[in-house]
Design a protein around this motif. Sequence first.
Motif, mmCIF file in Angstrom:
data_model
loop_
_atom_site.group_PDB
_atom_site.id
_atom_site.type_symbol
_atom_site.label_atom_id
_atom_site.label_comp_id
_atom_site.label_asym_id
_atom_site.label_seq_id
_atom_site.Cartn_x
_atom_site.Cartn_y
_atom_site.Cartn_z
ATOM 1 N N PHE B 98 -59.223 21.699 49.230
ATOM 2 C CA PHE B 98 -60.490 21.015 48.965
ATOM 3 C C PHE B 98 -61.060 20.286 50.183
ATOM 4 C CE2 PHE B 98 -59.030 21.846 44.746
ATOM 5 C CZ PHE B 98 -60.191 22.028 44.017
ATOM 6 N N LEU B 127 -56.482 28.548 41.536
ATOM 7 C CA LEU B 127 -56.849 29.406 42.671
ATOM 8 C C LEU B 127 -55.614 30.071 43.286
ATOM 9 C CD1 LEU B 127 -59.549 27.565 44.782
ATOM 10 C CD2 LEU B 127 -59.562 29.956 44.150
ATOM 11 N N ARG B 156 -58.692 28.210 49.962
ATOM 12 C CA ARG B 156 -59.720 27.258 50.411
ATOM 13 C C ARG B 156 -61.051 27.973 50.655
ATOM 14 N NH1 ARG B 156 -58.234 23.681 55.388
ATOM 15 N NH2 ARG B 156 -58.501 25.568 56.562
ATOM 16 N N LEU B 159 -62.855 28.963 47.432
ATOM 17 C CA LEU B 159 -63.122 27.872 46.494
ATOM 18 C C LEU B 159 -64.558 27.884 45.953
ATOM 19 C CD1 LEU B 159 -62.052 25.316 45.151
ATOM 20 C CD2 LEU B 159 -62.792 24.047 47.157
#
Lengths: 309, 241
Positions: B98, B127, B156, B159
């Motif tokens: 994140f 994820l 990532r 995302l």
Amino acid sequence: MRTYLGLMFVGLLLLCAVCSFLSDVFLTWPNFLNILTASATIGLLAIGASFIIGSGGLDLSVGSLMALSSVVAIQFSTHSPFPFLQTLCLCLVVAAVAGGVNGFLIGRKIPAFIATLGMLSLARGLALIFSNGRPVYGLPDSILFLGQGRVIGIPVPVFIFLGIILFCHVLLRHTKFGRYSLMIGDNVNAARNAGIRIQRHLIWLYAFSGMLAAVAGLLFMGRVNAADPNAGMMYELTAITATIIGGTSLSGGKASVIGAVLGALIMSVLQNGLTLVNVPSYYQQVAVGIVLIVAVAFGQWRGGHAATN
Amino acid sequence: MLLRIEGLHKHYGGVHALDDVSLSVDTGTVIGLVGDNGAGKSTLMKCVTGAEKPDHGSIVFDGQPIGLTPFDSRQAGIEMIYQDLDLCLRQDVTANIFLGREDLVHLWGMQTPFMNHKAMNESGRALIQTLNADIDVSKEAGSLSGGQRQAVAIARALLHHPKLLVMDEPTAALGVREITKVLNLIRSLKDQGITVILISHRLSDIFEVADRIVMMRHGKIVDDNAVSETSLTKVTQRLMM
């Protein structure tokens, strides 16, 4: 980190046990409050240092910013109709601007050591200029209350310290500001590539450290009843030591507000204990230096040990 | 057309890293970008992702000229996974996934400054599971294997459903089984309509998943062919020239 903090807490208790064995006065309620009050000033600087060192930086100017912000604030607030508000605002603004300059310079690739060393000298010089080299007396009662007042028998600085501990712990652990500070210390390229505006963040970060120094300066001048241009001399060293004792990694990416507070308590107990057993202040400086070296060596060993594992 | 690069130049001191580079990329395709070390592949992609500013030239993404910062590129829908993965090794997996896009807690419809750890952990776990990776999201990234770190970097990038994903040597540090997983993932990205630019020295990987192969040398594009119109031998020979 939790295990380490637990160890630090045990270390603090052991230190208290040794001090109480050496001095009858140590384990008394007034002395306990005295330690907490002294911890507030160093603790605030140490909390700021934990953010800064966690971001891979260093701020050597906080002691000087304590002095500059308090001297300027008092000089320009003496005849104000709202002395408390004006002193508080001026104090915070002066230190935040000076800290912001630090952050700006560091963001422009000037090493943190050099930028903040320059600010250390600059701010101390300005504090001496604004005060003509003498402490400024005649503080408003409200400022004296901040440093010397008591509520239900407990010194006001302790309440302020507790409030700021809580605020900063939440800031570091639960907001983007805290997380980005650690990310920048961990891998600045990753942070940059993730879209974090490094320069802007560093300006806010060092301004925040300056503001904590300003609050420390307010408590200090309230306690000693004067805005002293020589206040906070070498406090940055004690604050950095407390931060490192508290588990903040010198290479950045890891920091703990609770750890910094424990470190500040350990430093305060050490200095208090040494004073109670009549060790001269010069020797206390030696003790701080030794603790710093031992703390850094232990931190390096701990980092290497964790990497090996 | 998703990406159009025209007349891009970039100097590093006396080195002409990009020399009048022009390239067009269609939506939903996989482009293999090949070339020797120093050919300009990574520099070109850094210009696309805003990590470097070109000296001259234009980059139009999804019909709009893109900004010059990584933030602008990400906002436009461009994600890049760097060869060194850009992970913060002392932070946990969730924080890495994140990074720069943290979820915040909302109260009574208002956004607070506090991070939503619970939601981020759950999304991060989900994820990671879509990548068939077995990773504890509360672990520090530094404690993961090379393949696991690659999975974190891909998670990532995915995302926020990028339109274009640039992958710089994604299989370089992986074992055979993990390479297959990453290549399967690239295929599934293509099936979802996501455009992928794959920078790799492993030509066999590129031939497995790419639609086009673009070859760079000395900062210029020297070859641009559909995979169906060339062969591994031809590309290898061109690279050796």
